[in-house]
Scaffold this active site. Structure first.
Site, mmCIF file in Angstrom:
data_model
loop_
_atom_site.group_PDB
_atom_site.id
_atom_site.type_symbol
_atom_site.label_atom_id
_atom_site.label_comp_id
_atom_site.label_asym_id
_atom_site.label_seq_id
_atom_site.Cartn_x
_atom_site.Cartn_y
_atom_site.Cartn_z
ATOM 1 N N CYS A 230 -0.095 4.263 1.657
ATOM 2 C CA CYS A 230 -0.478 5.281 2.650
ATOM 3 C C CYS A 230 0.617 5.585 3.679
ATOM 4 C CB CYS A 230 -1.793 4.928 3.328
ATOM 5 S SG CYS A 230 -1.750 3.425 4.296
ATOM 6 N N CYS B 264 -3.933 6.114 0.003
ATOM 7 C CA CYS B 264 -3.376 4.826 -0.420
ATOM 8 C C CYS B 264 -2.955 4.809 -1.890
ATOM 9 C CB CYS B 264 -4.383 3.711 -0.151
ATOM 10 S SG CYS B 264 -4.857 3.605 1.579
ATOM 11 N N SER C 93 -6.721 -3.160 14.404
ATOM 12 C CA SER C 93 -6.186 -2.446 15.556
ATOM 13 C C SER C 93 -7.257 -1.994 16.550
ATOM 14 C CB SER C 93 -5.375 -1.240 15.076
ATOM 15 O OG SER C 93 -6.158 -0.409 14.245
ATOM 16 N N GLU D 161 -16.585 -7.705 -5.131
ATOM 17 C CA GLU D 161 -15.154 -7.409 -4.940
ATOM 18 C C GLU D 161 -14.332 -8.692 -4.907
ATOM 19 O OE1 GLU D 161 -13.071 -5.052 -4.836
ATOM 20 O OE2 GLU D 161 -14.121 -3.173 -4.532
ATOM 21 N N TYR E 239 -3.142 -8.850 16.268
ATOM 22 C CA TYR E 239 -2.120 -8.353 17.191
ATOM 23 C C TYR E 239 -2.043 -9.238 18.432
ATOM 24 C CZ TYR E 239 -2.629 -4.569 13.937
ATOM 25 O OH TYR E 239 -2.689 -3.863 12.760
ATOM 26 N N LYS F 224 -11.783 -7.562 6.013
ATOM 27 C CA LYS F 224 -11.223 -6.652 7.014
ATOM 28 C C LYS F 224 -12.172 -5.503 7.265
ATOM 29 C CE LYS F 224 -7.446 -3.490 7.516
ATOM 30 N NZ LYS F 224 -6.479 -2.732 6.809
ATOM 31 N N CYS G 165 0.867 -1.182 0.000
ATOM 32 C CA CYS G 165 0.000 0.000 0.000
ATOM 33 C C CYS G 165 0.899 1.225 0.000
ATOM 34 C CB CYS G 165 -0.892 0.007 1.230
ATOM 35 S SG CYS G 165 -2.246 1.194 1.095
ATOM 36 N N ARG H 95 -11.101 7.730 3.272
ATOM 37 C CA ARG H 95 -10.823 6.665 2.313
ATOM 38 C C ARG H 95 -12.088 6.088 1.671
ATOM 39 N NH1 ARG H 95 -5.647 6.646 3.773
ATOM 40 N NH2 ARG H 95 -4.792 5.577 5.605
ATOM 41 N N LYS I 68 -12.364 -4.879 1.900
ATOM 42 C CA LYS I 68 -11.848 -3.994 2.944
ATOM 43 C C LYS I 68 -12.780 -2.808 3.088
ATOM 44 C CE LYS I 68 -7.845 -1.257 4.248
ATOM 45 N NZ LYS I 68 -6.431 -0.976 4.009
ATOM 46 N N ARG J 68 -3.547 3.704 12.395
ATOM 47 C CA ARG J 68 -3.084 4.923 11.711
ATOM 48 C C ARG J 68 -2.136 5.717 12.597
ATOM 49 N NH1 ARG J 68 -8.660 6.337 8.498
ATOM 50 N NH2 ARG J 68 -8.656 4.399 7.281
HETATM 51 C C1 PBG Z 1 -3.013 0.252 4.752
HETATM 52 C C2 PBG Z 1 -3.589 -0.534 5.875
HETATM 53 C C3 PBG Z 1 -4.410 -0.112 6.931
HETATM 54 C C4 PBG Z 1 -4.582 -1.231 7.744
HETATM 55 C C5 PBG Z 1 -3.894 -2.285 7.164
HETATM 56 N N1 PBG Z 1 -3.294 -1.837 6.004
HETATM 57 C C6 PBG Z 1 -4.949 1.235 7.232
HETATM 58 C C7 PBG Z 1 -6.023 1.804 6.421
HETATM 59 O O1 PBG Z 1 -6.472 1.241 5.423
HETATM 60 O O2 PBG Z 1 -6.434 2.902 6.761
HETATM 61 C C8 PBG Z 1 -5.368 -1.272 9.028
HETATM 62 C C9 PBG Z 1 -4.974 -2.351 9.987
HETATM 63 C C10 PBG Z 1 -5.477 -2.184 11.364
HETATM 64 O O3 PBG Z 1 -6.287 -1.299 11.699
HETATM 65 O O4 PBG Z 1 -5.054 -2.981 12.203
HETATM 66 N N2 PBG Z 1 -3.913 0.743 3.847
#
Ligand code: PBG
Length: 333
Positions: free
Chosen positions: A122, A130, A274, A233, A313, A248, A120, A217, A195, A205
């Protein structure tokens, strides 16, 4: 058969019975541990909103990887924080970039570790989106080439699998073609196929320093209200050559995991993100829930919904618990 002839409690009488009829199992070999890499030496900074998760320099990363392997967690997914960011995210595909260096070092010290990379831009763009911005929009087609270059640079550094998370249309096909042209036809793609534009990414982030500096996004990530769109998708990514499909976030989207499980025969991964981790940690710190129990119940729910693989995690914490034999999720009465 009805009560009193049928009594479901007969098979719940003790831990051995419960273990005997347990339908869903967690295994450390199907957990992927996310790791954040920063430049420098001897760095190990805890992420405020993700207690127990650290941003580490490459030397420390090797220790993290060793710990994962010792616990049976054979796979990690890497996220990098570059020295410098720019408008085009050029740090993402530098030969000696943060991720490329990390891959090389990790594969040197732990050849058996499965090193997966997040593809990615970002973390590498100064605007935090991204993809690259053209005419004030995240430009899909111009971004594809940069993503493919990034994936290729990861493969050249020795990555075992690439995982595009950008949500640009057509990126799986573009990455597949570029990898194949460069003799990396044996490197699989785990696509972040479904996603969502989720607020559960907040702590990530902070960790990866990748909040968009303007806008959000939602023009590329999916609307949390949609589920039929998830199938579209995923179908696209299957047709473009994805080897593993990811959903995700995980817990707020268990229905989507089940849908994909029913519809596709590829392995399904779920990213327990996260914010989902942070909520459990915060409530446990306050003493409001039993953190370990809630962790296990949560990860089981993701598996039960149909995921084969969980990116979490909690990978190491969960593996530690799974190591304590004999294991049964609810031993206590
Ligand atoms: C990159 C990416 C993100 C996450 C994984 N790859 C952030 C986003 O899309 O804003 C999030 C992972 C997480 O929250 O644990 N694009």
């Amino acid at each position: 058969m009805l009560f009193p002839d049928y009594r479901p409690r007969r098979l719940r009488k003790n831990a051995a019975f419960r273990a005997l009829i347990q339908e869903t199992h967690l295994s450390p070999s199907q957990l992927i541990c996310p790791l954040f890499v920063v430049p420098g030496k001897n760095k190990r900074e805890e992420i405020t909103s993700m207690p127990g998760v650290f941003r580490v320099s490459v030397d420390q990363l090797k220790k993290e990887a060793r710990e994962c392997l010792d616990l049976g967690v054979n796979s990690v997914i890497l996220f990098g924080l570059p020295e410098k960011k720019d408008a085009m995210g050029s740090g993402a595909h530098k030969k000696d970039g943060i991720i490329q260096t990390a891959i090389r070092e990790l594969k040197r010290s732990e050849p058996n570790l499965l090193v997966i990379t997040d593809v990615c831009l970002c973390e590498y763009t100064d605007h935090g989106h991204c993809g690259c911005i053209i005419n004030k929009e995240v430009d899909n087609d111009a971004t594809l080439e940069i993503l493919a270059k990034t994936a290729l640079s990861h493969a050249q550094a020795g990555a075992d699998m690439v995982a595009p998370s950008d949500m640009m249309d057509g990126r799986v096909a573009e990455i597949r073609a570029t990898l194949d042209e460069n003799n990396f036809e044996s490197i699989p793609i785990m696509s972040y196929a479904v996603k969502y534009a989720s607020s559960f990414y907040g702590p990530f982030r902070e960790a990866a320093d990748c909040s968009p500096q303007f806008g959000d996004r939602r023009s590329y990530q999916m609307d949390p209200a949609n589920s039929r769109e998830a199938l579209r998708e995923a179908t696209l990514d299957v047709d473009e050559g994805a080897d593993i499909l990811m959903v995700k976030p995980a817990v707020a989207y268990l229905d989507i995991i089940t849908k994909l499980r029913d519809e596709f025969d590829l392995p399904i991964a779920a990213y327990h993100v996260s914010g989902e981790y942070a909520m459990i940690k915060a409530a446990a710190e306050k003493g409001w829930i039993d953190g370990d129990r809630v962790m296990e119940e949560t990860l089981l729910s993701i598996k039960r919904a149909g995921a084969d693989i969980i990116i979490t995690y909690f990978a190491k914490d969960m593996a530690k618990i799974l190591k304590q034999p004999p294991h049964s999720p609810y031993v206590a009465i």
